[in-house]
Design a protein around this motif. Sequence first.
Motif, PDB file in Angstrom:
ATOM      1  N   PHE A   1       0.844  -1.189   0.000  1.00 28.24           N
ATOM      2  CA  PHE A   1       0.000   0.000   0.000  1.00 28.24           C
ATOM      3  C   PHE A   1       0.883   1.243   0.000  1.00 28.24           C
ATOM      4  O   PHE A   1       1.727   1.405   0.888  1.00 28.24           O
ATOM      5  N   LEU A   2       0.686   2.100  -0.988  1.00 32.20           N
ATOM      6  CA  LEU A   2       1.373   3.385  -1.049  1.00 32.20           C
ATOM      7  C   LEU A   2       0.368   4.458  -0.666  1.00 32.20           C
ATOM      8  O   LEU A   2      -0.686   4.583  -1.297  1.00 32.20           O
ATOM      9  N   ILE A   3       0.675   5.231   0.356  1.00 26.73           N
ATOM     10  CA  ILE A   3      -0.227   6.280   0.827  1.00 26.73           C
ATOM     11  C   ILE A   3       0.422   7.628   0.519  1.00 26.73           C
ATOM     12  O   ILE A   3       1.474   7.965   1.067  1.00 26.73           O
ATOM     13  N   VAL A   4      -0.214   8.382  -0.369  1.00 27.31           N
ATOM     14  CA  VAL A   4       0.283   9.697  -0.769  1.00 27.31           C
ATOM     15  C   VAL A   4      -0.602  10.757  -0.118  1.00 27.31           C
ATOM     16  O   VAL A   4      -1.823  10.709  -0.250  1.00 27.31           O
ATOM     17  N   GLY A   5       0.016  11.694   0.567  1.00 27.73           N
ATOM     18  CA  GLY A   5      -0.732  12.779   1.179  1.00 27.73           C
ATOM     19  C   GLY A   5      -0.181  13.142   2.537  1.00 27.73           C
ATOM     20  O   GLY A   5       0.851  12.619   2.975  1.00 27.73           O
ATOM     21  N   SER A   6      -0.890  14.026   3.197  1.00 30.08           N
ATOM     22  CA  SER A   6      -0.510  14.467   4.533  1.00 30.08           C
ATOM     23  C   SER A   6      -1.746  15.032   5.213  1.00 30.08           C
ATOM     24  O   SER A   6      -2.803  15.155   4.596  1.00 30.08           O
TER      25      SER A   6
ATOM     26  N   GLY B   1       4.206  10.891   1.819  1.00 30.21           N
ATOM     27  CA  GLY B   1       4.061  12.324   2.026  1.00 30.21           C
ATOM     28  C   GLY B   1       3.322  12.987   0.876  1.00 30.21           C
ATOM     29  O   GLY B   1       2.781  12.322  -0.014  1.00 30.21           O
ATOM     30  N   PHE B   2       3.325  14.304   0.886  1.00 30.93           N
ATOM     31  CA  PHE B   2       2.683  15.056  -0.189  1.00 30.93           C
ATOM     32  C   PHE B   2       3.551  14.964  -1.438  1.00 30.93           C
ATOM     33  O   PHE B   2       4.760  15.177  -1.386  1.00 30.93           O
TER      34      PHE B   2
END
Length: 195
Positions: free
Chosen positions: A88-93, A112-113
Amino acid sequence: YYRIIEDYNIKRVKKILYHGKETLLFYSKLVNNDSKFIKVDQPVDTSKFNLSNINRENKQIICIARFTKQKALNKLILSAKDLNEFNFLIVGSGELEQELKKIAPSNVKFLGFLSPNEYIPLLQKSRFIILTSEFEGLPYAILEGMSCGTIPITTAVGDLPSVIKDGENGFLMNDNKVDTIIKTITLASQNKNLN
């Protein structure tokens, strides 16, 4: 808080751009002026998100979202514990970042963002893009992912059911319970009709 901000802003805007029926119905209840609404048929410039010939990681799932309660990322991360064969790749902040990192298993990577130029290659390499939101309009991340050929898995909220046909061009979840997320990802990964 969202409702208070919406009520405040809706009275002050000159025009409201909307993508689909659910968004129009939602804002129509707040505004009694049809001349304020402008329909945007294609909110994403698909030429920036070309279909990829890149060999996709069949077990890679990307999520691009703000780290807020609305996005229910805690449920996605809890489901990842039972889906340890997936990455799972989580992009954002956002405000819940530290809380989410504390509960994340080793198969969840926080990036991260990222700007679109940085996350487009990740969309192109991922098999699925997922969004487990409590509510939405028509999220750009899902449209961008679909423009790259990445298969969407989302909750059936907002205007998403007008774009995603369950089992045909993506997968819709009736709720965002951990068991539902696990079941849907498992079924989606076994589906040979969508590549």
